[in-house]
Design an enzyme around this catalytic site. Sequence first.
Site, PDB file in Angstrom:
ATOM      1  N   HIS A  50       0.843  -1.190   0.000  1.00 34.79           N
ATOM      2  CA  HIS A  50       0.000   0.000   0.000  1.00 34.79           C
ATOM      3  C   HIS A  50       0.884   1.248   0.000  1.00 34.79           C
ATOM      4  O   HIS A  50       2.104   1.170   0.203  1.00 34.79           O
ATOM      5  CB  HIS A  50      -0.950  -0.003   1.209  1.00 34.79           C
ATOM      6  CG  HIS A  50      -0.272   0.011   2.537  1.00 34.79           C
ATOM      7  ND1 HIS A  50      -0.186  -1.081   3.364  1.00 34.79           N
ATOM      8  CD2 HIS A  50       0.371   1.009   3.190  1.00 34.79           C
ATOM      9  CE1 HIS A  50       0.463  -0.763   4.464  1.00 34.79           C
ATOM     10  NE2 HIS A  50       0.819   0.497   4.382  1.00 34.79           N
TER      11      HIS A  50
HETATM   12  P1  TYD Z   1      -2.037  -4.130   7.391  1.00 34.42           P
HETATM   13  O1  TYD Z   1      -2.211  -2.777   6.761  1.00 34.42           O
HETATM   14  O2  TYD Z   1      -2.512  -5.311   6.613  1.00 34.42           O
HETATM   15  O3  TYD Z   1      -0.520  -4.345   7.810  1.00 34.42           O
HETATM   16  P2  TYD Z   1       0.808  -4.259   6.900  1.00 34.42           P
HETATM   17  O4  TYD Z   1       0.953  -2.829   6.464  1.00 34.42           O
HETATM   18  O5  TYD Z   1       1.913  -4.684   7.817  1.00 34.42           O
HETATM   19  O6  TYD Z   1       0.626  -5.184   5.739  1.00 34.42           O
HETATM   20  O7  TYD Z   1      -2.738  -4.110   8.811  1.00 34.42           O
HETATM   21  C1  TYD Z   1      -3.143  -5.289   9.454  1.00 34.42           C
HETATM   22  C2  TYD Z   1      -4.425  -4.992  10.229  1.00 34.42           C
HETATM   23  O8  TYD Z   1      -4.145  -4.145  11.326  1.00 34.42           O
HETATM   24  C3  TYD Z   1      -5.472  -4.308   9.387  1.00 34.42           C
HETATM   25  O9  TYD Z   1      -6.742  -4.859   9.737  1.00 34.42           O
HETATM   26  C4  TYD Z   1      -5.418  -2.870   9.839  1.00 34.42           C
HETATM   27  C5  TYD Z   1      -4.962  -3.000  11.277  1.00 34.42           C
HETATM   28  N1  TYD Z   1      -4.199  -1.862  11.783  1.00 34.42           N
HETATM   29  C6  TYD Z   1      -4.728  -1.090  12.810  1.00 34.42           C
HETATM   30  O10 TYD Z   1      -5.853  -1.320  13.306  1.00 34.42           O
HETATM   31  N2  TYD Z   1      -4.002  -0.043  13.296  1.00 34.42           N
HETATM   32  C7  TYD Z   1      -2.773   0.260  12.805  1.00 34.42           C
HETATM   33  O11 TYD Z   1      -2.136   1.226  13.285  1.00 34.42           O
HETATM   34  C8  TYD Z   1      -2.242  -0.543  11.723  1.00 34.42           C
HETATM   35  C9  TYD Z   1      -0.882  -0.247  11.154  1.00 34.42           C
HETATM   36  C10 TYD Z   1      -2.993  -1.596  11.254  1.00 34.42           C
END
Ligand code: TYD
Length: 133
Positions: A50
């Site tokens: 992302h």
């Molecule tokens: P995700 O964006 O998939 O993680 P990465 O960037 O490591 O691939 O996030 C995993 C899950 O955690 C998703 O459901 C969103 C949640 N999340 C939060 O609730 N708060 C946060 O600060 C972050 C970074 C993620």
Amino acid sequence: MSLFQIINFKQIADERGSLVVLEQHKAVPFAIKRVYYCTGLDPAFQRGFHAHHQLQQLAVCVTGRCVMVFDNGQQREEILMDSQDKGVLIPPMIWHEMKDFSPDCVFLVLASDFYDEADYIRDYAQFRQLVGH
Ligand code: TYD
């Protein structure tokens, strides 16, 4: 020019071990509103995929190692994260991925704002469009 802006932290080490300090507007070039970290990372999976509209982040691999991939829509670059005294800035509008985690990897992120799913761009085609490619 590299897509990666690396910040080298001062490490205060003595016979007791090592201490690294991250302060806002000092080693960290923004005000910190959120800290999160990932552990138990499985090398079979990649993370990220992302970009953010506004958010600024600073990533540190505190223990172990992993690889970060940055993509500005035109150019892709990889960096090995394997040092607790090195941070990588994740600016807005950079597509980023994380992979090749060692079993002991602790991946720490300092962020300039609270979690907001509306700030995420999770579709690569949309990202390319937004950066004009
Ligand atoms: P995700 O964006 O998939 O993680 P990465 O960037 O490591 O691939 O996030 C995993 C899950 O955690 C998703 O459901 C969103 C949640 N999340 C939060 O609730 N708060 C946060 O600060 C972050 C970074 C993620």
